[in-house]
Design an enzyme around this catalytic site. Structure first.
Site, PDB file in Angstrom:
ATOM      1  N   ASP A  86       9.975   6.328   2.494  1.00 53.93           N
ATOM      2  CA  ASP A  86       8.535   6.373   2.719  1.00 53.93           C
ATOM      3  C   ASP A  86       8.017   7.737   2.304  1.00 53.93           C
ATOM      4  OD1 ASP A  86       7.835   3.876   3.657  1.00 53.93           O
ATOM      5  OD2 ASP A  86       8.479   4.316   5.693  1.00 53.93           O
ATOM      6  N   MET A 104      -6.845  -0.998   6.524  1.00 55.29           N
ATOM      7  CA  MET A 104      -8.048  -0.312   7.002  1.00 55.29           C
ATOM      8  C   MET A 104      -8.182  -0.535   8.504  1.00 55.29           C
ATOM      9  SD  MET A 104     -11.044  -2.754   5.404  1.00 55.29           S
ATOM     10  CE  MET A 104     -11.015  -4.536   5.609  1.00 55.29           C
ATOM     11  N   ASP A 151      -9.542   5.370  17.408  1.00 53.86           N
ATOM     12  CA  ASP A 151      -8.342   5.450  16.562  1.00 53.86           C
ATOM     13  C   ASP A 151      -7.445   6.577  17.069  1.00 53.86           C
ATOM     14  OD1 ASP A 151      -6.430   5.519  14.615  1.00 53.86           O
ATOM     15  OD2 ASP A 151      -7.811   5.755  12.930  1.00 53.86           O
TER      16      ASP A 151
END
Length: 692
Positions: free
Chosen positions: A319, A394, A356
């Protein structure tokens, strides 16, 4: 004038205590290994190692012959007992090597057991009552509240709150780590301690199934399964032993035809010197020590097969975030599009990020705060949070008045806006490309069918990554970077880091596709991961390294777990795997090469009296036939303990091509395996010659 160096007396005592404890532990391991050397003489145990079992049978035969009078024997009475004792020590040395390797694993298991103390848990019942129960009574699905200073009773996942957790009992790392609800860093391990705040966790394992329980059973090695390569090598060595056994058993037929007899003790000595006793005695120790070396790197391997597979890896999938880069992508700047203003972009970016809890989301709030951009936090808190998903790429919030706010990958948000009937400003892609070429990550901010601007997230490539990837390239290993970033950002980071290939806008299913594509080419693939979405790819990979800080699903899918949660450690794991395979191969080469010198010692000793021409093979000019046989046997026994440190530590490994490694090992351990016994047997012969 030099300043005096001041060292606190307390610090000195701490260091001295640690050194003293380490020495005591090593002494205890050695003492236990010596006892186990005799315990392992049990034929039921020895038969698991056919080579050393043959040596033990040889010991029994020669020992019995020592007490049976034989008028036809051509060797003195003391010879049989001497041979039997040498064979006994040969077996004991081999048992000691295996017991020593096992002892180190058991010592680690004992230290892990210290973290499994009797603790109590505050269980939340269905009616809301909190009841204190023993950790052993916890079951999967129980809700437990853990407060500051309390031990986490069992494995679980945080569903409420945020806390600092001391995982030193598991990882050895003293710095606490943050555990919080949601995301990929919610997993907690039983035996660790909450050092601040309070969390509510849901238990994910039943008694006996916890992470520590698995670690203990693995590192103890009580039921260690042999790896496929180890089984294959053991089969070859056993076949060689069987062939030499047939040769030795049928040899008296030919010697009788030539008119002379060979004593049974001499035949046993010949057999033991011919079979590959060195590698036979060290094979188990090498495998166990390989697992031990991985554990010392704070990596838990679920099997020896995983460690061996790491040594054969051809492709590593990494990653970008947290592995190649630091992973702390922070809001760097805001770029409005069209006729929008920075204030408008900042306002909606902040509203989309209030709920978030990711580092990126928090960084947006902090950035907007530093720029003194005002926004209505309350309407965001009253809205419904839309979390980030690998499929949608998103996140955002649906406000109570029906307004939908989103931030995310350029392509995903543009597609979403179009689905709302909106139009795309001309400079969106232009500004996104600018951010990407800078190596940043662009996030588009949109409200319903209108795009306001972009957030520039900045990340940094870890120092030294280019050099590490170059080392992997020298080893013939290809590196593939997978990232959710757009192709321009991915290309910039890939070029800076020096990876061979990259996959942009990568989704979980794309990782599996990359792994399968490499495996279809006959390659072995390794990858790292920490999230639930990584679990399928971790399971598909030949070597899957999961982060201890990751989700339970990721850890269950992987065959290795990094307790330090450092994704770059996959590179070290590959090195350890190669070192294990090289050590086994090098010592096998050394063991077989040893036989050449033994032939020149024993064959002339056996046949010179009947066939004087055989004296020409006595190139070492050994003192006498009996001295030659004993010297070869003694060397055969002594070489095992001398090689134990090498088997335990592993041979020195430097990144280079397979052909270069093969040439180097053949030179050192092949040629060395021929020369060393010639010297060793000659020196031993000189000493033995003084006594007979």
């Amino acid at each position: 004038m030099m300043r005096p160096i001041v060292v606190k007396e307390k610090q000195i005592h701490v260091v001295e205590d640690e050194v003293r404890q380490a020495k005591t532990m090593d002494r205890d391991i050695v003492k236990h290994a010596m006892k186990q050397s005799f315990a392992k003489l049990n034929p039921k145990v020895m038969i698991k190692n056919p080579i050393m079992f043959v040596v033990e049978i040889g010991f029994i035969i020669t020992f019995i012959l020592s007490f049976l009078p034989s008028h036809s024997s051509s060797v003195p009475g003391w010879f049989n007992i001497t041979v039997s004792l040498i064979l006994l020590f040969t077996v004991l040395f081999a048992n000691f090597a295996e017991a020593l390797a096992e002892g180190r694993g058991k010592a680690q298991a004992d230290s892990l057991k210290q973290s499994k103390k009797d603790v109590f848990a505050n269980v939340v019942k269905e009616n809301g009552d909190i009841v204190q129960v023993s950790a052993t009574d916890l079951r999967k699905g129980d809700l437990v509240i853990v407060k500051q200073g309390e031990m986490i009773p069992s494995d679980g996942e945080v569903i409420k709150g945020l806390a600092s957790v001391d995982e030193s009992a598991i990882t050895g790392e003293s710095a606490p780590v943050i555990k919080e609800a949601g995301g990929d860093f919610c997993s907690v391990t039983g035996g660790t301690m909450v050092v601040s705040d309070e969390i509510t966790i849901v238990i994910t394992s039943n008694p006996g199934e916890s992470f520590i329980d698995k670690m203990i059973s693995l590192v103890e090695g009580a039921a260690r399964q042999k790896t496929p390569n180890e089984i294959a090598l053991n089969t070859v060595l056993t076949s060689l032993t069987l062939i030499f056994l047939i040769v030795v058993v049928t040899l008296p037929i030919f010697t009788n035809y030539l008119g002379f007899q060979i004593d049974t003790a001499v035949l046993v000595a010949l057999l033991v010197c011919l079979i590959p006793t060195t590698i036979g005695g060290l094979l188990s120790a090498i495998g166990i020590a390989g697992m031990d070396r991985v554990t010392k790197f704070n990596v838990l391997a679920m099997s020896g097969k995983a460690v061996e597979a790491a040594g054969d890896i051809n492709t590593i999938i990494l990653d970008k975030t947290g592995t190649i880069t630091f992973g702390n992508r922070m809001a760097h700047t805001l770029l409005p599009v069209g006729n929008e203003t920075i204030e408008q972009v900042g306002k909606w970016a902040a509203i989309s990020s209030v709920l978030d809890e990711t580092p990126e989301g928090r960084s947006v709030i902090e950035y907007v705060k530093t720029k003194s951009i005002s926004y209505n936090r309350e309407i965001a808190e009253q809205g419904e949070f839309v979390p980030f998903k690998a499929e949608t790429r998103m996140s955002g919030v649906d406000l109570q008045d029906g307004t939908k706010v989103r931030k995310g990958a350029v392509g995903s948000v543009i597609e979403w806006v179009r689905s709302q009937g909106g139009t795309i400003p001309k400079d969106v892609n232009q500004k996104a490309d600018f951010i990407s070429k800078e190596g940043g990550t662009p996030l588009v901010v949109a409200v319903d069918n209108r795009i306001y601007g972009l957030i520039y997230l900045k990340d940094t490539v870890k120092p030294g990554m280019r050099e590490r990837f170059e080392q992997l390239r020298q080893m013939g290993i290809k590196t593939v970077m997978c990232t959710g970033d757009n192709p321009l950002t991915a290309a910039t980071i890939a070029k800076e880091a020096g990876v061979d290939e990259f996959v942009a806008e990568c989704k979980p299913e794309d990782k599996i596709a990359v792994i399968k594509a490499e495996q279809d080419k006959g390659k072995l693939v390794a990858m790292t991961g920490d999230g639930t979405n990584d679990a399928p790819a971790l399971a598909q990979a030949d070597v899957g390294l999961a982060m201890n800080s990751g989700t339970t699903a990721a850890k269950e899918a992987a065959n290795m777990i990094d307790l330090d949660s450092n994704p770059t450690k996959i590179i070290e794991v590959v090195g350890i795997g190669k070192q294990l395979l090289m050590t086994r191969g090098a010592l096998t080469t050394f063991s077989i090469a040893n036989d050449i010198a033994k032939y020149f010692a024993i064959i002339p000793a056996m046949f010179t009296l009947a066939i004087p021409q055989m004296e020409a093979l006595n190139i070492m000019k050994l003192t006498s036939p009996l001295s030659a046989i004993l010297s070869a046997l003694i060397f055969n026994a002594v070489i095992i303990p001398l090689l134990i440190p090498l088997a335990m530590k592993g041979i020195a490994y430097k990144p280079m091509s397979s052909n270069a490694l093969l040439g180097r090992n053949l030179l050192i351990y092949g040629l060395g395996g021929v020369i060393v016994p010639f010297i060793g047997i000659k020196v031993i012969d000189i000493i033995v010659g003084l006594f007979i």
